[in-house]
Design an enzyme around this catalytic site. Structure first.
Site, PDB file in Angstrom:
ATOM      1  N   ASP A  10       5.535 -15.682  -2.428  1.00 45.29           N
ATOM      2  CA  ASP A  10       6.139 -15.077  -1.246  1.00 45.29           C
ATOM      3  C   ASP A  10       5.660 -15.839  -0.014  1.00 45.29           C
ATOM      4  OD1 ASP A  10       6.572 -13.292   1.056  1.00 45.29           O
ATOM      5  OD2 ASP A  10       7.126 -11.798  -0.432  1.00 45.29           O
ATOM      6  N   ASP A 104      12.855 -16.261   0.932  1.00 43.93           N
ATOM      7  CA  ASP A 104      11.401 -16.468   1.046  1.00 43.93           C
ATOM      8  C   ASP A 104      10.627 -16.085  -0.211  1.00 43.93           C
ATOM      9  OD1 ASP A 104      11.810 -13.766   1.225  1.00 43.93           O
ATOM     10  OD2 ASP A 104      10.589 -13.458   3.015  1.00 43.93           O
ATOM     11  N   GLU A 105      11.314 -15.991  -1.357  1.00 46.53           N
ATOM     12  CA  GLU A 105      10.643 -15.608  -2.603  1.00 46.53           C
ATOM     13  C   GLU A 105      11.078 -16.510  -3.752  1.00 46.53           C
ATOM     14  OE1 GLU A 105       9.822 -11.157  -3.437  1.00 46.53           O
ATOM     15  OE2 GLU A 105      11.735 -11.222  -2.381  1.00 46.53           O
TER      16      GLU A 105
END
Length: 384
Positions: A10, A104-105
């Site tokens: 993350d 964002d992961e």
């Protein structure tokens, strides 16, 4: 059966981290990304701002009341998309199986690699490599499946790392609030709270039949996650994932007004499909086939989005760039590609909260009565 080795990565407060890279004077300050007007919405905020109770999806007006000294930044999805792609490229070159879960992961399946190289050691090296090559901080969790690894990441942020081995899964999960379970929404939390279920340790003791009665299949899924069970695979990241539509005219046409109405209609349907699948697109392509069967296309990389207005404008601009032969058109098509899971970030395209609420209301009508139940006025002539 061999235990899985799944890493969840993350990018910490991703939008804020990008802004800190651009302006080091913001380091240590409460920073809020999103609409700057009272009618705006918070898209992201720094950990300093979160200490005051600010969180994403909160109104900017409320955020200002909670943290009046915060630095507000409208933000740029174009820049955030570019940095996201840089992180993906760093990881993609160095891991056996990568899934880009959102902007964002990422998930990485390292199963089997632990026989040759320690997975925790390798995850730490990846973390340092991302920091070195992009300047962005990340946190990661390593565990036996996607659910537990994601929850591990959430527990060690910011800039943290956590390994939860198989024997430790129950001990790690039980003390946590049920709010920590990925995919458990507010309405489900309220229903479970009314049953006296607030901790995962309580949820695992509820009979599955009762959870099914109250929550349906979602109840069974939550019970599995609460017990650390998740068989979902890491799905390889592929740039070519796409959705598209095309139309062949009964008679070759050069009626630009009609063609652009058709493009608008196709984009509206595709954007609705994106939102229904909870996906965003980072590339749009417009294709033209002339009457002599020559086919030409133009594409453009765009910030991750599922907004009708933005995609319509891009599609029309691409059509104007593509059409250059002064010939009749036989076919026109629109494709949205480079898809990732995620939700629209309101206010990063000057899209107001009211406008996005309108999209959501139209989507609910389509979900209930069908895709043709509601349309933009600019496409109605096509349906007459």
């Amino acid at each position: 059966m061999q235990d899985k080795q799944i890493i969840h990565i993350d990018q910490d407060a991703f939008f804020v981290s990008v802004e800190l890279l651009k302006n080091s004077k913001l380091v240590g300050k409460p920073v809020i990304i999103g609409g700057t007007s009272d009618r705006g919405v918070v898209s992201s905020c720094s950990y300093e701002a979160r200490k005051y109770g600010v969180h994403s999806a909160m109104s900017s007006r409320m955020a200002k009341q909670l943290c009046p000294h915060a630095v507000f930044i409208r933000g740029s999805m174009e820049e955030y998309s570019r940095y996201s792609q840089e992180v993906t490229e760093v990881l993609q070159q160095r891991v056996p199986l990568l899934e880009k879960a959102s902007i964002d992961e990422h998930y990485i399946d390292m199963t089997g690699m632990d026989r040759f190289y320690g997975c925790m050691k390798y995850a730490r090296e990846l973390k340092e490599l991302v920091r070195k090559e992009t300047g962005l901080p990340i946190s990661f969790g390593l565990s036996v499946n996607k659910t537990v690894s994601k929850m591990a990441t959430n527990e060690c942020k910011p800039n943290g790392e956590l390994f939860v081995a198989q024997p430790e899964v129950t001990g790690f999960l039980n003390p946590l609030s049920i709010k920590k379970i990925p995919g458990l929404g507010q309405s489900t939390f309220i229903k479970l709270s009314e049953m006296g279920v607030k901790k995962i340790s309580t949820l695992v003791q509820v009979p599955r039949q009762q959870l099914f009665k109250v929550l349906g299949n979602n109840g069974l899924s939550l019970w599995q996650k609460a017990n650390g069970i998740d068989y979902s695979p890491v799905v390889p990241y592929r740039e070519q994932k796409s959705i598209g539509k095309q139309h062949t005219f009964q008679r070759d046409s050069i009626d630009f007004a009609e063609i652009k109405q058709l493009i608008t209609s196709m984009v509206v349907e595709l954007a609705y499909e994106l939102r229904k699948q909870q996906k965003l697109s980072a590339c749009i392509t417009v294709t033209i086939r002339y009457s002599n069967f020559e086919t030409v296309s133009q594409q453009e990389k765009i910030p991750y989005t599922a907004l009708d207005d933005y995609l319509i404008d891009k599609a029309k601009t691409l059509f104007d760039r593509t059409y250059n032969r002064r010939m009749l058109i036989r076919l026109v098509g629109v494709k949205l590609s480079s898809l990732v899971n995620g939700f629209e970030q309101i206010n990063l395209y000057n899209a107001s909260e009211e406008r996005y609420s309108l999209y959501q209301a139209m989507d609910r009508i389509r979900d209930r009565f069908g895709e043709q139940a509601i349309s933009l006025a600019s496409t109605l002539e096509l349906k007459l």
